[in-house]
Design an enzyme around this catalytic site. Sequence first.
Site, PDB file in Angstrom:
ATOM      1  N   TYR A   1       2.084   7.026  -6.998  1.00 43.54           N
ATOM      2  CA  TYR A   1       1.036   8.055  -7.960  1.00 43.54           C
ATOM      3  C   TYR A   1       1.968   9.822  -7.718  1.00 43.54           C
ATOM      4  CZ  TYR A   1      -3.031   5.228  -7.318  1.00 43.54           C
ATOM      5  OH  TYR A   1      -4.010   4.066  -7.308  1.00 43.54           O
TER       6      TYR A   1
ATOM      7  N   GLU B   1      -4.713  -5.012  -5.357  1.00 42.33           N
ATOM      8  CA  GLU B   1      -5.823  -5.299  -4.243  1.00 42.33           C
ATOM      9  C   GLU B   1      -7.278  -6.068  -4.478  1.00 42.33           C
ATOM     10  OE1 GLU B   1      -5.825  -2.814  -2.919  1.00 42.33           O
ATOM     11  OE2 GLU B   1      -4.821  -0.910  -3.107  1.00 42.33           O
TER      12      GLU B   1
ATOM     13  N   HIS C   1      -5.870  -8.131  -2.212  1.00 43.84           N
ATOM     14  CA  HIS C   1      -5.781  -8.223  -0.618  1.00 43.84           C
ATOM     15  C   HIS C   1      -7.362  -7.663  -0.097  1.00 43.84           C
ATOM     16  CE1 HIS C   1      -2.278  -5.128  -1.206  1.00 43.84           C
ATOM     17  NE2 HIS C   1      -1.883  -6.029  -1.537  1.00 43.84           N
TER      18      HIS C   1
ATOM     19  N   GLU D   1       0.907  -1.094   0.059  1.00 41.92           N
ATOM     20  CA  GLU D   1      -0.447   0.097  -0.094  1.00 41.92           C
ATOM     21  C   GLU D   1       0.756   1.296  -0.069  1.00 41.92           C
ATOM     22  OE1 GLU D   1      -2.859   0.090  -0.208  1.00 41.92           O
ATOM     23  OE2 GLU D   1      -4.093  -2.125   0.017  1.00 41.92           O
TER      24      GLU D   1
END
Length: 321
Positions: free
Chosen positions: A104, A191, A194, A97
């Site tokens: 970004y 994701e 996850h 994460e």
Amino acid sequence: MTENYIAINWNEIEDQVDKATWEKLTEQFWLDTRIPLSNDLDDWRQMSSDEHYLVGHVFGGLTLLDTLQSQDGMSSLKEQTRTQHEEAVLNNIEFMESVHAKSYSSIFETLNTPDEIDEIFNWTNQNEALQFKAQRINQVYQKGTALQKKIASVFLETFLFYSGFYTPLYYLGHNKLNNVAEIIKLILRDESVHGTYIGYKFQLGFNELSDAEQDKLKMWMYDLLMELYANEEVYTHALYDQMGWSESVLTFIRYNANKALMNLGQDPLFPDGADDVNPIVMNGISTTTSNHDFFSQVGNGYRLGQVEVMEDEDYNYGLND
């Protein structure tokens, strides 16, 4: 006398899903520094100021949510684990994460000026709808039960991120910002693991509850989902009305809200299915739409073993594989 400290033993696995998930996550390890983002500058220069604003601000929002997940989300889940191996998996998720959040910033550094980056982060740290969803999820992380925390985490990973993911997937479908999209596809691949892993752990605990306890928790879960969705409508209109995409984005969000509920072993709430979602965006979810693997643009030297291409069904990561 103090209790002995117990070393983790990966040769004795209590839950094989822990081992399978660890192997899946380590197999698909990646870093943003190996994606040639500067190759997207020609596309960026041809895009309008409205498009520049949208891209920058959806990624600002995603940065905030990944920061929340890495700084507070996983640490709260680690307070109540069933196995030592589960804690190890959560450590891996926590690190990735942070990789997502940093990615970004790499995109901003490539596409935006320093003043634009400052504006994006100022907006991110002050936007009311964005702050609401971060603070509401974090409230559960800080004060919720173990199962409520897992619900919040799955809602964040499988539902709330997707108002931001819509934009790069849309541009990918129009053959724009392809290297930015490579990062987003890598994040999506993470994701999907996850959300389904934490959803699986939720289901183990949920199935141990009495019928009355299950009903009470389900009511809380759906109430939270509707509260978050109402806020997501505000957030989506603020970002996408200028582009005329809001209704399409909200369909995508509702579809992923159903996916989050399914990860938790619950019935979907909204009528929206895959056929209702913009097909260009749905195609972007599956990496089989790309003619190369994730690392082909940076050479085979970066492959850490064979990197699997995510099939369409892998969007719901199979924990029984």
